[in-house]
Design an enzyme around this catalytic site. Structure first.
Site, PDB file in Angstrom:
ATOM      1  N   SER A 179      39.411  26.140 -10.285  1.00 36.97           N
ATOM      2  CA  SER A 179      39.053  25.729  -8.916  1.00 36.97           C
ATOM      3  C   SER A 179      39.022  24.223  -8.757  1.00 36.97           C
ATOM      4  O   SER A 179      38.266  23.546  -9.443  1.00 36.97           O
ATOM      5  CB  SER A 179      37.648  26.231  -8.560  1.00 36.97           C
ATOM      6  OG  SER A 179      37.665  27.583  -8.288  1.00 36.97           O
ATOM      7  N   HIS A 206      42.870  27.221  -4.940  1.00 41.36           N
ATOM      8  CA  HIS A 206      43.883  27.720  -5.882  1.00 41.36           C
ATOM      9  C   HIS A 206      45.222  27.804  -5.148  1.00 41.36           C
ATOM     10  O   HIS A 206      45.352  28.556  -4.183  1.00 41.36           O
ATOM     11  CB  HIS A 206      43.517  29.122  -6.381  1.00 41.36           C
ATOM     12  CG  HIS A 206      42.360  29.153  -7.343  1.00 41.36           C
ATOM     13  ND1 HIS A 206      42.538  29.303  -8.690  1.00 41.36           N
ATOM     14  CD2 HIS A 206      41.041  29.048  -7.157  1.00 41.36           C
ATOM     15  CE1 HIS A 206      41.357  29.295  -9.290  1.00 41.36           C
ATOM     16  NE2 HIS A 206      40.427  29.142  -8.380  1.00 41.36           N
ATOM     17  N   HIS A 234      41.468  36.357 -10.667  1.00 38.72           N
ATOM     18  CA  HIS A 234      40.118  36.727 -11.071  1.00 38.72           C
ATOM     19  C   HIS A 234      39.934  38.245 -10.985  1.00 38.72           C
ATOM     20  O   HIS A 234      40.556  38.908 -10.157  1.00 38.72           O
ATOM     21  CB  HIS A 234      39.079  36.052 -10.168  1.00 38.72           C
ATOM     22  CG  HIS A 234      39.152  34.558 -10.168  1.00 38.72           C
ATOM     23  ND1 HIS A 234      39.985  33.868  -9.319  1.00 38.72           N
ATOM     24  CD2 HIS A 234      38.503  33.628 -10.910  1.00 38.72           C
ATOM     25  CE1 HIS A 234      39.842  32.570  -9.544  1.00 38.72           C
ATOM     26  NE2 HIS A 234      38.961  32.393 -10.506  1.00 38.72           N
ATOM     27  N   TYR A 259      37.194  39.554  -9.942  1.00 36.02           N
ATOM     28  CA  TYR A 259      36.450  39.861  -8.707  1.00 36.02           C
ATOM     29  C   TYR A 259      37.353  39.984  -7.487  1.00 36.02           C
ATOM     30  O   TYR A 259      36.936  40.507  -6.455  1.00 36.02           O
ATOM     31  CB  TYR A 259      35.344  38.821  -8.443  1.00 36.02           C
ATOM     32  CG  TYR A 259      35.819  37.409  -8.203  1.00 36.02           C
ATOM     33  CD1 TYR A 259      36.442  37.040  -7.009  1.00 36.02           C
ATOM     34  CD2 TYR A 259      35.635  36.425  -9.166  1.00 36.02           C
ATOM     35  CE1 TYR A 259      36.881  35.744  -6.788  1.00 36.02           C
ATOM     36  CE2 TYR A 259      36.069  35.138  -8.962  1.00 36.02           C
ATOM     37  CZ  TYR A 259      36.689  34.803  -7.775  1.00 36.02           C
ATOM     38  OH  TYR A 259      37.125  33.524  -7.574  1.00 36.02           O
ATOM     39  N   GLU A 260      38.594  39.518  -7.599  1.00 38.02           N
ATOM     40  CA  GLU A 260      39.523  39.687  -6.476  1.00 38.02           C
ATOM     41  C   GLU A 260      40.053  41.123  -6.398  1.00 38.02           C
ATOM     42  O   GLU A 260      40.782  41.468  -5.474  1.00 38.02           O
ATOM     43  CB  GLU A 260      40.709  38.721  -6.626  1.00 38.02           C
ATOM     44  CG  GLU A 260      40.320  37.258  -6.465  1.00 38.02           C
ATOM     45  CD  GLU A 260      41.466  36.323  -6.836  1.00 38.02           C
ATOM     46  OE1 GLU A 260      42.212  35.924  -5.925  1.00 38.02           O
ATOM     47  OE2 GLU A 260      41.607  35.992  -8.035  1.00 38.02           O
ATOM     48  N   ALA A 299      35.712  25.766 -13.303  1.00 35.75           N
ATOM     49  CA  ALA A 299      34.485  25.230 -12.725  1.00 35.75           C
ATOM     50  C   ALA A 299      33.374  26.177 -13.147  1.00 35.75           C
ATOM     51  O   ALA A 299      33.581  27.391 -13.161  1.00 35.75           O
ATOM     52  CB  ALA A 299      34.610  25.189 -11.208  1.00 35.75           C
ATOM     53  N   MET A 359      33.141  32.690 -13.656  1.00 33.95           N
ATOM     54  CA  MET A 359      33.749  33.994 -13.342  1.00 33.95           C
ATOM     55  C   MET A 359      35.189  34.100 -13.839  1.00 33.95           C
ATOM     56  O   MET A 359      35.974  34.881 -13.300  1.00 33.95           O
ATOM     57  CB  MET A 359      33.707  34.222 -11.828  1.00 33.95           C
ATOM     58  CG  MET A 359      32.311  34.095 -11.229  1.00 33.95           C
ATOM     59  SD  MET A 359      32.362  34.211  -9.448  1.00 33.95           S
ATOM     60  CE  MET A 359      30.700  33.657  -9.019  1.00 33.95           C
ATOM     61  N   SER A 360      35.532  33.344 -14.846  1.00 32.39           N
ATOM     62  CA  SER A 360      36.929  33.373 -15.315  1.00 32.39           C
ATOM     63  C   SER A 360      36.958  33.163 -16.827  1.00 32.39           C
ATOM     64  O   SER A 360      35.981  33.414 -17.519  1.00 32.39           O
ATOM     65  CB  SER A 360      37.727  32.273 -14.610  1.00 32.39           C
ATOM     66  OG  SER A 360      37.268  30.995 -15.010  1.00 32.39           O
ATOM     67  N   ASN A 380      27.603  22.593 -10.639  1.00 25.15           N
ATOM     68  CA  ASN A 380      26.275  22.831 -10.028  1.00 25.15           C
ATOM     69  C   ASN A 380      25.307  23.271 -11.121  1.00 25.15           C
ATOM     70  O   ASN A 380      25.732  23.723 -12.186  1.00 25.15           O
ATOM     71  CB  ASN A 380      26.385  23.947  -8.968  1.00 25.15           C
ATOM     72  CG  ASN A 380      26.985  25.233  -9.533  1.00 25.15           C
ATOM     73  OD1 ASN A 380      28.202  25.348  -9.670  1.00 25.15           O
ATOM     74  ND2 ASN A 380      26.143  26.154  -9.898  1.00 25.15           N
ATOM     75  N   HIS A 387      30.431  27.737  -2.679  1.00 24.37           N
ATOM     76  CA  HIS A 387      31.758  27.382  -3.195  1.00 24.37           C
ATOM     77  C   HIS A 387      32.175  25.980  -2.754  1.00 24.37           C
ATOM     78  O   HIS A 387      32.892  25.281  -3.475  1.00 24.37           O
ATOM     79  CB  HIS A 387      32.786  28.427  -2.745  1.00 24.37           C
ATOM     80  CG  HIS A 387      34.151  28.226  -3.334  1.00 24.37           C
ATOM     81  ND1 HIS A 387      34.390  28.292  -4.692  1.00 24.37           N
ATOM     82  CD2 HIS A 387      35.345  27.939  -2.762  1.00 24.37           C
ATOM     83  CE1 HIS A 387      35.680  28.065  -4.928  1.00 24.37           C
ATOM     84  NE2 HIS A 387      36.280  27.843  -3.770  1.00 24.37           N
TER      85      HIS A 387
HETATM   86  N1  HPA Z   1      28.121  30.683 -11.415  1.00 20.50           N
HETATM   87  C1  HPA Z   1      29.289  31.332 -11.613  1.00 20.50           C
HETATM   88  N2  HPA Z   1      30.466  30.765 -11.432  1.00 20.50           N
HETATM   89  C2  HPA Z   1      30.484  29.474 -11.058  1.00 20.50           C
HETATM   90  C3  HPA Z   1      29.315  28.743 -10.838  1.00 20.50           C
HETATM   91  C4  HPA Z   1      28.061  29.383 -11.026  1.00 20.50           C
HETATM   92  O1  HPA Z   1      26.973  28.806 -10.849  1.00 20.50           O
HETATM   93  N3  HPA Z   1      29.685  27.481 -10.461  1.00 20.50           N
HETATM   94  C5  HPA Z   1      31.049  27.468 -10.481  1.00 20.50           C
HETATM   95  N4  HPA Z   1      31.534  28.665 -10.828  1.00 20.50           N
END
Ligand code: HPA
Length: 273
Positions: free
Chosen positions: A34, A65, A87, A89-90, A117, A213-214, A237, A248
């Site tokens: 990302s 993306h 992903h 989740y998609e 990320a 998530m990847s 974050n 996001h």
């Molecule tokens: N959690 C999961 N996936 C992420 C996060 C998070 O805090 N930040 C960026 N991708």
């Protein structure tokens, strides 16, 4: 009735297509997470291929993306870079999530640099983290199903999934360039929800330093086939419970801030590989 192709046949068709398009001798695969896809713009003598043109390739649906593959020279090597990944989740099956890694192997890559990320568990926004190891919390495994014996064994060793030599080089390069690079364990979840604060407390107890998530599926498939791996997380974050709220937009905004360091680091690492 048309016969369903086997995974091996699909890989072969995608490999054949990319070779025909001129992506013929990649040494390294780059999976750009990302907001990190811009690095592909620095590839010279490049060939760009839309994902939608590649047989059996997935489709990117996430903001940040691009959905393009870029082949060419970076850091003195031939690289095959993915601007955007698939992903779980998609709704993609794991076979689709990890298909590009299979094709990178089939095209002859020696290693892959996998970036993402991630939320920091301890580390704060703006940190770059070399992944030392991962915890698979996705609830599945991309190698479930018939084993591709041509790629690797039924029960692959994951002791050194993140190649220690690559990480060593990453640290040497970062130090020389004055870029701070931490080490840590990545815990991979399915998403698409961000985690609950209780989940993050649990993950911290489990030994995780970053959550995302990847990456985990791709690295499992890379390790299975003997591809060397460097994993780099850009911490965007504080994970849930350590900051007020998650979104996001913040993830994309923080990657924008650290992308110059990120791009410089990856390019310099490639030059030393
Ligand atoms: N959690 C999961 N996936 C992420 C996060 C998070 O805090 N930040 C960026 N991708």
């Amino acid at each position: 009735m048309t016969e369903e192709l086997t995974l091996l046949e699909k890989i072969e068709e995608a490999r054949h297509f990319l070779k025909w398009r001129g992506c013929d001798q990649p040494e390294f695969g780059l999976i750009l997470g990302s907001g990190l896809g811009e690095l592909a713009e620095e590839i010279t003598d490049s060939i760009t291929v839309d994902y939608k043109d590649i047989p059996h390739w997935g489709v990117s649906t996430v903001a940040g993306h691009a959905g393009k593959l870029v082949y060419g020279n970076l850091g003195g090597h031939k690289v095959l870079a993915l601007q955007g990944r698939f992903h779980y989740y998609e709704g993609n099956p794991m076979e689709v999530v990890t298909f590009p890694v299979r094709v990178m192997k089939a095209l002859g890559c020696e290693g892959v640099i996998v970036t993402n990320a991630a939320g920091g568990i301890g580390f704060g926004p703006g940190t770059l983290m070399a992944i030392t190891d991962h915890i698979n919390m996705t609830g599945t495994n991309p190698l479930i199903g018939p084993n591709l014996d041509d790629f690797g064994p039924r029960f692959p060793d994951m002791s050194k999934a993140y190649t220690p030599e690559y990480r060593q080089i990453a640290h040497e390069v970062a130090e020389k360039a004055g870029i701070k690079l931490d080490d840590g364990v990545y815990i991979g979840v399915s998403g698409p929800t961000y985690e609950t604060p209780a989940e993050i407390r649990a993950f911290k107890t489990l030994g995780a330093d970053a959550v995302g998530m990847s990456t985990v599926p791709e690295v499992i498939v890379a390790a299975h086939s003997g591809l060397k791996v460097l994993g780099i997380s850009a911490i965007t974050n504080h994970a849930a419970g350590f900051q007020e709220e998650l979104n996001h937009e913040e993830v994309v905004e923080v990657t924008q801030r650290i992308k110059e360091d990120f791009k410089g680091l990856i390019k310099a690492i490639l030059a030393e590989l």
